[in-house]
Scaffold this active site. Sequence first.
Site, PDB file in Angstrom:
ATOM      1  N   TYR A  95       8.824  85.544  17.537  1.00 15.96           N
ATOM      2  CA  TYR A  95       8.844  84.229  16.890  1.00 15.96           C
ATOM      3  C   TYR A  95       8.206  83.106  17.706  1.00 15.96           C
ATOM      4  O   TYR A  95       7.445  82.302  17.142  1.00 15.96           O
ATOM      5  CB  TYR A  95      10.265  83.870  16.419  1.00 15.96           C
ATOM      6  CG  TYR A  95      10.573  84.561  15.106  1.00 15.96           C
ATOM      7  CD1 TYR A  95      10.316  83.945  13.900  1.00 15.96           C
ATOM      8  CD2 TYR A  95      11.051  85.867  15.085  1.00 15.96           C
ATOM      9  CE1 TYR A  95      10.548  84.593  12.690  1.00 15.96           C
ATOM     10  CE2 TYR A  95      11.293  86.533  13.889  1.00 15.96           C
ATOM     11  CZ  TYR A  95      11.039  85.893  12.699  1.00 15.96           C
ATOM     12  OH  TYR A  95      11.249  86.544  11.512  1.00 15.96           O
ATOM     13  N   GLU A 137      17.620  88.648  10.030  1.00 17.24           N
ATOM     14  CA  GLU A 137      17.047  89.945  10.395  1.00 17.24           C
ATOM     15  C   GLU A 137      17.953  90.722  11.352  1.00 17.24           C
ATOM     16  O   GLU A 137      18.045  91.957  11.254  1.00 17.24           O
ATOM     17  CB  GLU A 137      15.639  89.750  10.982  1.00 17.24           C
ATOM     18  CG  GLU A 137      14.645  89.368   9.883  1.00 17.24           C
ATOM     19  CD  GLU A 137      13.365  88.716  10.365  1.00 17.24           C
ATOM     20  OE1 GLU A 137      13.023  88.861  11.553  1.00 17.24           O
ATOM     21  OE2 GLU A 137      12.702  88.033   9.547  1.00 17.24           O
TER      22      GLU A 137
HETATM   23  C1  HEM Z   1       4.993  89.070   6.158  1.00 18.68           C
HETATM   24  C2  HEM Z   1       6.605  84.538   6.476  1.00 18.68           C
HETATM   25  C3  HEM Z   1       7.330  85.160  11.229  1.00 18.68           C
HETATM   26  C4  HEM Z   1       4.878  89.314  10.981  1.00 18.68           C
HETATM   27  C5  HEM Z   1       5.389  87.794   5.858  1.00 18.68           C
HETATM   28  C6  HEM Z   1       5.350  87.233   4.529  1.00 18.68           C
HETATM   29  C7  HEM Z   1       5.788  85.969   4.611  1.00 18.68           C
HETATM   30  C8  HEM Z   1       6.113  85.718   5.998  1.00 18.68           C
HETATM   31  C9  HEM Z   1       5.929  84.990   3.469  1.00 18.68           C
HETATM   32  C10 HEM Z   1       4.877  87.950   3.272  1.00 18.68           C
HETATM   33  C11 HEM Z   1       6.027  88.704   2.697  1.00 18.68           C
HETATM   34  C12 HEM Z   1       5.589  89.614   1.577  1.00 18.68           C
HETATM   35  O1  HEM Z   1       4.848  90.552   1.847  1.00 18.68           O
HETATM   36  O2  HEM Z   1       6.013  89.392   0.458  1.00 18.68           O
HETATM   37  C13 HEM Z   1       6.962  84.309   7.796  1.00 18.68           C
HETATM   38  C14 HEM Z   1       7.549  83.083   8.291  1.00 18.68           C
HETATM   39  C15 HEM Z   1       7.761  83.263   9.630  1.00 18.68           C
HETATM   40  C16 HEM Z   1       7.290  84.600   9.970  1.00 18.68           C
HETATM   41  C17 HEM Z   1       7.847  81.852   7.443  1.00 18.68           C
HETATM   42  C18 HEM Z   1       8.326  82.313  10.657  1.00 18.68           C
HETATM   43  C19 HEM Z   1       9.334  81.530  10.459  1.00 18.68           C
HETATM   44  C20 HEM Z   1       6.722  86.333  11.586  1.00 18.68           C
HETATM   45  C21 HEM Z   1       6.617  86.835  12.944  1.00 18.68           C
HETATM   46  C22 HEM Z   1       5.892  88.009  12.873  1.00 18.68           C
HETATM   47  C23 HEM Z   1       5.575  88.233  11.471  1.00 18.68           C
HETATM   48  C24 HEM Z   1       7.226  86.187  14.172  1.00 18.68           C
HETATM   49  C25 HEM Z   1       5.463  88.915  14.007  1.00 18.68           C
HETATM   50  C26 HEM Z   1       4.573  88.573  14.896  1.00 18.68           C
HETATM   51  C27 HEM Z   1       4.708  89.597   9.652  1.00 18.68           C
HETATM   52  C28 HEM Z   1       4.011  90.774   9.160  1.00 18.68           C
HETATM   53  C29 HEM Z   1       4.049  90.706   7.767  1.00 18.68           C
HETATM   54  C30 HEM Z   1       4.766  89.499   7.436  1.00 18.68           C
HETATM   55  C31 HEM Z   1       3.359  91.860  10.006  1.00 18.68           C
HETATM   56  C32 HEM Z   1       3.430  91.687   6.774  1.00 18.68           C
HETATM   57  C33 HEM Z   1       2.089  91.167   6.535  1.00 18.68           C
HETATM   58  C34 HEM Z   1       1.045  92.176   6.339  1.00 18.68           C
HETATM   59  O3  HEM Z   1       0.907  93.034   7.190  1.00 18.68           O
HETATM   60  O4  HEM Z   1       0.385  92.064   5.321  1.00 18.68           O
HETATM   61  N1  HEM Z   1       5.868  86.852   6.726  1.00 18.68           N
HETATM   62  N2  HEM Z   1       6.823  85.195   8.839  1.00 18.68           N
HETATM   63  N3  HEM Z   1       6.086  87.199  10.735  1.00 18.68           N
HETATM   64  N4  HEM Z   1       5.148  88.866   8.587  1.00 18.68           N
HETATM   65 FE1  HEM Z   1       6.059  87.076   8.712  1.00 18.68          FE
END
Ligand code: HEM
Length: 401
Positions: A95, A137
């Site tokens: 994060y 989480e």
């Molecule tokens: C997916 C928001 C933090 C890694 C997503 C999605 C959203 C989101 C909206 C798409 C969900 C879906 O597929 O329907 C956020 C928010 C964060 C946050 C608001 C912070 C407050 C993080 C962090 C990581 C991360 C810290 C890791 C470094 C990912 C990954 C995906 C994802 C790998 C799947 C995306 C892909 O591979 O297409 N996140 N996220 N996120 N998030 Fe986060």
Amino acid sequence: MLHKETIEIIKSTVPVLEIHGTEITSVFYTRLFDNHPELLNIFNHANQRQGRQQTALANAVYAAAAHIDRLEEIVPVVKQIGEKHRALGILPEHYPIVGTTLLAAMKEVLGDAATPEILNAWADAYQVIADAFISVEAEMYEKAARVPGGWSGFRRFVINRKVKESPLITSLYLVPEDGGEIASYEPGQYITLRVKPEGDSYSHLRHYSLSTAPGKPYYRITVKREDGVNGEGAGVVSTWLHRQAEEGTVVEVSAPAGSFTLNSDSELPLVLISGGVGLTPLVSMLETALTKQPSRPVVYIHAAKCGSQHAMRDHIEQLTVQHPQLRSYVIYESPEQEDQCHKTGYIDLELLQETTDPGSDFYFCGPVPFMRAVYSHLKAMGVPADRAHYEFFGPAGTIEQ
Ligand code: HEM
């Protein structure tokens, strides 16, 4: 708790976010992968190329900013994203990396408009949002490990059987290499596979819905081979699963996740609507409803390109014969000579009005244009949003047309 002034600053930046949201997250991803290339083992490269992840993250940040003083209202969204994060193995230490990079991207895109006051307010707000995700989480990791047969992180599974369902769609049966029990799941949930094809520098993670009812000693996923048409690259994982992976190949799997699940407490008639390989979570729901709720009327509508690309046709036909409470309909976009279907073309309002009761619970899954069309027809039929349940493939998109 955030100060009143901080909340005001955050809220006043919402219109700026509306204009620059996607641009900021695009810069954010470039910086993120330049500084932390190891994260390319977690993020889906195809979603990055198509810009879908940028939009999903931009929307999430915007929603969080708009609700910063009442985050409890977006808990369902946080949980849905948290499910994906848990399945992908996102940890608290990730994060701060995202937070620092996001702030740097805001500064780059907004220039002088991003005053120290604004950036400080955002740093505080990000911390609050991140803490909400981290705590949701943490509970999910704990629960995934606690349930019988459960585990935290990734576990090795062997591909026990591959069954061709159509020329492009194949089912894979996965059993744990350690021979132990496997966690049960809710019909509609997915598992996440981590694979590293030979010669590839990165691991790739993909979510696949479980395509049969729970209660079996294996997980079954049903995967469409994405060959890459209209300028889109071929699916790295789907082509590997189809072409390289064999019976006996090991893949890493994280425990079942997802909030697109069948509500088995409801006694309303059930309508399941799928497009193409979107049938996977719905077949799991269908099998479950037929056996667990035998008096619940079910309508299953499936749209496919044509008969030769129609996966699991015999299975659904068999279920229709065995369970009098089930009516099923097939729509082919462009039928071949011998094809039998209820309708040619697409699922339209007329078909839904003819075959379903608007007082039902509706669940649907398929390609984005299909999803938007079905949703708008349901709306036209007066189906309220809380009875229209759906899941996008890949990053969540906007359902309104
Ligand atoms: C997916 C928001 C933090 C890694 C997503 C999605 C959203 C989101 C909206 C798409 C969900 C879906 O597929 O329907 C956020 C928010 C964060 C946050 C608001 C912070 C407050 C993080 C962090 C990581 C991360 C810290 C890791 C470094 C990912 C990954 C995906 C994802 C790998 C799947 C995306 C892909 O591979 O297409 N996140 N996220 N996120 N998030 Fe986060």
